[in-house]
Scaffold this active site. Structure first.
Site, PDB file in Angstrom:
ATOM      1  N   LYS A 191      78.694 112.019  75.803  1.00 54.86           N
ATOM      2  CA  LYS A 191      79.900 112.711  75.988  1.00 54.86           C
ATOM      3  C   LYS A 191      80.778 112.902  74.785  1.00 54.86           C
ATOM      4  O   LYS A 191      81.029 111.742  74.101  1.00 54.86           O
ATOM      5  CB  LYS A 191      80.813 112.327  77.610  1.00 54.86           C
ATOM      6  CG  LYS A 191      81.342 111.091  77.309  1.00 54.86           C
ATOM      7  CD  LYS A 191      82.644 111.034  76.592  1.00 54.86           C
ATOM      8  CE  LYS A 191      83.445 109.756  76.537  1.00 54.86           C
ATOM      9  NZ  LYS A 191      84.280 109.631  75.770  1.00 54.86           N
ATOM     10  N   ALA A 227      80.804 103.839  70.124  1.00 58.24           N
ATOM     11  CA  ALA A 227      80.949 104.938  69.297  1.00 58.24           C
ATOM     12  C   ALA A 227      82.114 105.921  69.998  1.00 58.24           C
ATOM     13  O   ALA A 227      82.366 106.940  69.379  1.00 58.24           O
ATOM     14  CB  ALA A 227      79.814 105.572  69.112  1.00 58.24           C
ATOM     15  N   ASP A 250      84.115 106.223  83.130  1.00 57.82           N
ATOM     16  CA  ASP A 250      83.701 107.369  82.638  1.00 57.82           C
ATOM     17  C   ASP A 250      82.214 107.507  83.404  1.00 57.82           C
ATOM     18  O   ASP A 250      81.608 108.446  83.242  1.00 57.82           O
ATOM     19  CB  ASP A 250      83.246 107.005  81.013  1.00 57.82           C
ATOM     20  CG  ASP A 250      84.260 107.264  80.156  1.00 57.82           C
ATOM     21  OD1 ASP A 250      85.365 107.497  80.650  1.00 57.82           O
ATOM     22  OD2 ASP A 250      84.126 106.713  79.027  1.00 57.82           O
TER      23      ASP A 250
END
Length: 319
Positions: A21, A109, A148
């Protein structure tokens, strides 16, 4: 919930892709009573994905193998945690799975790779074990495991509020946009550090009342560039954590500068807590052409790069 007899055929294979995402909008509103930050976000799935494969085990063990030796396959991995949680909620303690992960999303990341893998595990094992949990139930389990994860499971284009677990779907795009995504493979950023540093620097600006939180949520809902996302009125891109991370992580500064030089880019931003950054494009062809032109500069700087279309759906069983 209706649960059939769980599947126990060891030869049966289920495969699931776990997409990354990006954050098109990340606004830190303030602190919640539970200590987490109250967020207002727009998140978007992209076509960069890990691949997971699931097989039943006859002895009830849950195991994980990964082609990236730097990734833990022990109980701290969200894949393992998701598998144990789903088995516990099923009531069938004899269920087991051998899980293989092909890692393609870079680690640490700001792309929710670990969360997406955990969400994919809920979907994959729900299918493998023939449990028939609903989408809503799976999203509830996902919220227990990570902020998330509900988005990663639902996917597509979503408004995300609270810790990120409260989802409001956006209209589907008529034509997919794309990004050039870039990361320094030698750099990772701790999400807790980024939010902690944000609190140190900007706490005086935080909102504190639920009414103020809701006012900002409504302003985001009414943004002209939403519903649906579209290239002719592109997202302006905003990330409060970029102001925290970029001054202290030189790789983010370098990456943003190189991305800003891409021809045809609509906007540039950092994703999540970084260090991945991206440039937004109207379509895949434009993104591919820009990446080809700038590839020598990315390579010279030691940066990894990808061209990724927006993905319109979440995690689904593939077999």
């Amino acid at each position: 919930m209706s649960i059939s007899s769980p599947s126990a055929a060891s030869g049966h294979l289920v495969s699931v892709s776990a997409p990354a995402k990006i954050n098109l909008h990340l606004e830190v509103l303030g602190l919640r009573s539970d200590g987490f930050h109250e967020l207002a976000m727009v998140m978007q799935s992209i076509e960069l994905a890990d691949q997971l494969h699931f097989r039943n085990t006859a002895d009830g063990t849950i195991s994980l193998r990964c082609d990236d030796s730097s990734l833990s396959t022990a109980g701290d991995n969200l894949i393992v945690q998701a598998a144990h949680l789903l088995r516990e909620r099923s009531g069938f303690s004899e269920l087991g799975a051998a899980i293989e992960l092909q890692k393609r999303i870079p680690i640490g990341a700001g792309l929710a790779g670990g969360s997406s893998d955990g969400a994919a595990t809920l979907v994959g094992l729900n299918g493998l074990w023939n449990l028939n949990f609903s989408q809503g139930q799976l999203e509830g389990f996902a919220a227990e495991l990570g902020s998330d994860m509900p988005f990663c499971l639902a996917g597509g284009s979503q408004l995300c509020f609270g810790r990120g677990e409260r989802l409001e779907s956006l209209q589907a795009m008529q034509a997919s946009m794309a990004v050039v995504l870039v990361k320094d493979p030698s750099v990772s950023v701790s999400t807790p550090w980024a939010y902690g540093r944000c609190k140190e620097l900007f706490r005086s600006r935080y909102l504190s009342q639920e009414s103020d939180f809701e006012q900002r949520r409504q302003q985001l809902r009414e943004s002209s560039w939403l519903n649906p996302l579209r290239a002719d009125d592109p997202p302006p891109l905003h990330n409060d954590l970029q102001a925290v991370v970029a001054p202290e992580v030189f790789a983010v500064q370098t990456t943003l500068k190189l991305l800003s030089d891409l021809p045809g880019s609509l906007a540039v931003a950092m994703s999540g807590s970084g260090p991945s950054c991206f440039a937004l494009f109207a379509d895949v062809d434009s993104a591919q052409a820009a990446l080809k032109r700038q590839q020598p500069a990315f390579d010279a700087a030691g940066l990894s790069s990808w061209c990724c279309a927006f993905r319109s759906e979440g995690i689904k069983l593939e077999a």
